[in-house]
Design a protein around this motif. Structure first.
Motif, short mmCIF file in Angstrom:
data_model
loop_
_atom_site.label_atom_id
_atom_site.label_comp_id
_atom_site.label_asym_id
_atom_site.label_seq_id
_atom_site.Cartn_x
_atom_site.Cartn_y
_atom_site.Cartn_z
N ARG A 1 0.82 -1.22 0.00
CA ARG A 1 0.00 0.00 0.00
C ARG A 1 0.85 1.27 0.00
N ARG A 2 2.17 1.12 0.08
CA ARG A 2 3.11 2.25 0.05
C ARG A 2 2.84 3.24 1.18
N VAL A 3 2.53 2.69 2.35
CA VAL A 3 2.25 3.52 3.52
C VAL A 3 3.48 4.31 3.93
N ALA A 4 4.63 3.65 3.97
CA ALA A 4 5.86 4.33 4.39
C ALA A 4 6.18 5.50 3.47
N LEU A 5 6.01 5.29 2.17
CA LEU A 5 6.31 6.37 1.22
C LEU A 5 5.33 7.52 1.39
N HIS A 6 4.06 7.21 1.63
CA HIS A 6 3.08 8.28 1.84
C HIS A 6 3.41 9.08 3.09
N ARG B 1 -1.90 10.33 7.80
CA ARG B 1 -2.66 9.09 7.72
C ARG B 1 -2.48 8.53 6.31
N PRO B 2 -2.54 7.20 6.14
CA PRO B 2 -2.15 6.58 4.86
C PRO B 2 -3.24 6.59 3.80
N PHE B 3 -3.64 7.78 3.36
CA PHE B 3 -4.65 7.88 2.31
C PHE B 3 -3.98 8.06 0.95
N LYS B 4 -4.79 7.93 -0.09
CA LYS B 4 -4.35 8.16 -1.47
C LYS B 4 -5.11 9.37 -2.03
N TRP B 5 -4.38 10.24 -2.69
CA TRP B 5 -4.97 11.43 -3.29
C TRP B 5 -5.61 11.12 -4.64
N VAL B 6 -6.69 11.82 -4.95
CA VAL B 6 -7.17 11.97 -6.32
C VAL B 6 -6.82 13.39 -6.73
N SER B 7 -6.06 13.55 -7.81
CA SER B 7 -5.57 14.87 -8.21
C SER B 7 -5.62 15.01 -9.73
N LYS B 8 -5.71 16.24 -10.18
CA LYS B 8 -5.75 16.47 -11.64
C LYS B 8 -4.43 16.00 -12.27
N LEU C 1 4.95 7.41 -7.78
CA LEU C 1 5.53 6.39 -6.90
C LEU C 1 4.56 6.00 -5.79
N ASN C 2 3.78 6.96 -5.33
CA ASN C 2 2.83 6.72 -4.25
C ASN C 2 1.55 6.02 -4.70
N ASP C 3 1.38 5.87 -6.01
CA ASP C 3 0.15 5.29 -6.57
C ASP C 3 -1.07 6.17 -6.27
N TYR C 4 -0.88 7.50 -6.32
CA TYR C 4 -2.01 8.40 -6.24
C TYR C 4 -2.79 8.33 -7.56
N VAL C 5 -3.95 8.97 -7.59
CA VAL C 5 -4.91 8.74 -8.67
C VAL C 5 -5.05 9.98 -9.56
N MET D 1 -12.27 6.10 -11.16
CA MET D 1 -13.15 5.33 -10.27
C MET D 1 -12.65 3.89 -10.13
N ALA D 2 -12.18 3.29 -11.22
CA ALA D 2 -11.66 1.93 -11.15
C ALA D 2 -10.40 1.87 -10.28
N HIS D 3 -9.55 2.88 -10.41
CA HIS D 3 -8.33 2.95 -9.58
C HIS D 3 -8.72 3.07 -8.11
N CYS D 4 -9.68 3.94 -7.80
CA CYS D 4 -10.15 4.08 -6.42
C CYS D 4 -10.79 2.80 -5.91
N ASP D 5 -11.50 2.10 -6.77
CA ASP D 5 -12.07 0.80 -6.39
C ASP D 5 -10.97 -0.14 -5.91
N ARG D 6 -9.87 -0.20 -6.66
CA ARG D 6 -8.76 -1.09 -6.28
C ARG D 6 -8.14 -0.66 -4.96
#
Length: 237
Positions: free
Chosen positions: A37-42, A95-102, A117-121, A135-140
């Motif tokens: 989940r790349r928590v350390a990198l986030h 906190r180990p969240f993932k961004w959705v960004s333009k 590298l962080n697998d943001y969206v 949406m598919a990326h966020c689903d995963r």
């Protein structure tokens, strides 16, 4: 004087990003075999972004309600969007969240490379195909246990008023039956308006995490509850 300070501050960010990105690559390489989940990198990226807030003598940052954002388990985080400084402040949640960004941000040297590298969206505004991929990326990500953070207004406000929310974040919450965590970000528009790079004098930025909204079967209801919660918090400040 503020113009001179602002230009020096942005130059400092540009130069220091080279060092921070080198560190990000090391963290990514070392943790890749066991940190899916790349928590350390986030968390490293959170320290990188937060550093620029804490070293700025013009800004004071407070984060309240941090414990309402899960360390483990999926959730959809939604925040209002008034300034580029929102992003630095939200990273301070640690906190180990993932961004959705333009998608344009992903093309920025160093910062955009770190986002990949962080697998943001990434998301291209107005592109139906890009929205489907997002949406598919966020689903995963949600299926893997990663919270996802989105700006449901879709873009920064131009007048300081909270804009209508789009549906995507709330459809994800319903589909995965995960909570919505509303976040009110105060003061960032005063720190740096939408147009311009000159910083304002002495601003109190407050990232306020609000009580989660339990998963429901109706995205429209969750959207309405989240927007009302954020609007109420912003009006109370």
């Amino acid at each position: 004087m503020l113009w001179v300070f602002s230009m020096a501050y942005w130059a400092f960010i540009g130069l220091s990003c080279v060092v921070f990105f080198a560190g990000a690559v090391v963290v990514w390489l070392v943790t890749l075999p066991f940190d899916r989940r790349r928590v350390a990198l986030h968390l490293y990226s959170s320290a990188w972004a937060s550093f620029y807030v804490y070293v700025n003598p013009l800004w004071r940052l407070r984060v309240t309600g941090r414990d309402l954002v899960p360390w483990h388990g999926s959730a959809v985080l939604v925040a209002n969007h008034a300034s580029l400084i929102d992003i630095l402040g939200l990273f301070a949640l640690f906190r180990p969240f993932k961004w959705v960004s333009k998608q344009e941000i992903f093309r920025v040297p160093l910062i955009g490379w770190n986002m990949r590298l962080n697998d943001y969206v990434p998301l291209v505004r107005g592109s139906g195909e890009s929205i489907r991929r997002m949406m598919a990326h966020c689903d995963r990500l949600l299926a893997a246990g990663s919270p996802v953070l989105m700006f449901p207004e879709g873009r920064r406000t131009s007048d300081g008023e909270l804009q209508p929310f789009k549906d995507g974040a709330f459809e994800l919450a319903v589909r995965h039956q995960v909570p919505i965590v509303p976040i009110a970000v105060h003061g960032t528009r005063r720190a740096l308006p939408r147009h311009g790079l000159v910083l304002r004098d002495h601003v109190d930025v407050h990232v306020e995490v609000l009580p989660p909204i339990a998963p429901q079967d109706d995205a429209a209801t969750m959207k309405d509850l989240a927007r009302k919660a954020i609007a109420s918090a912003l009006n109370a400040s």
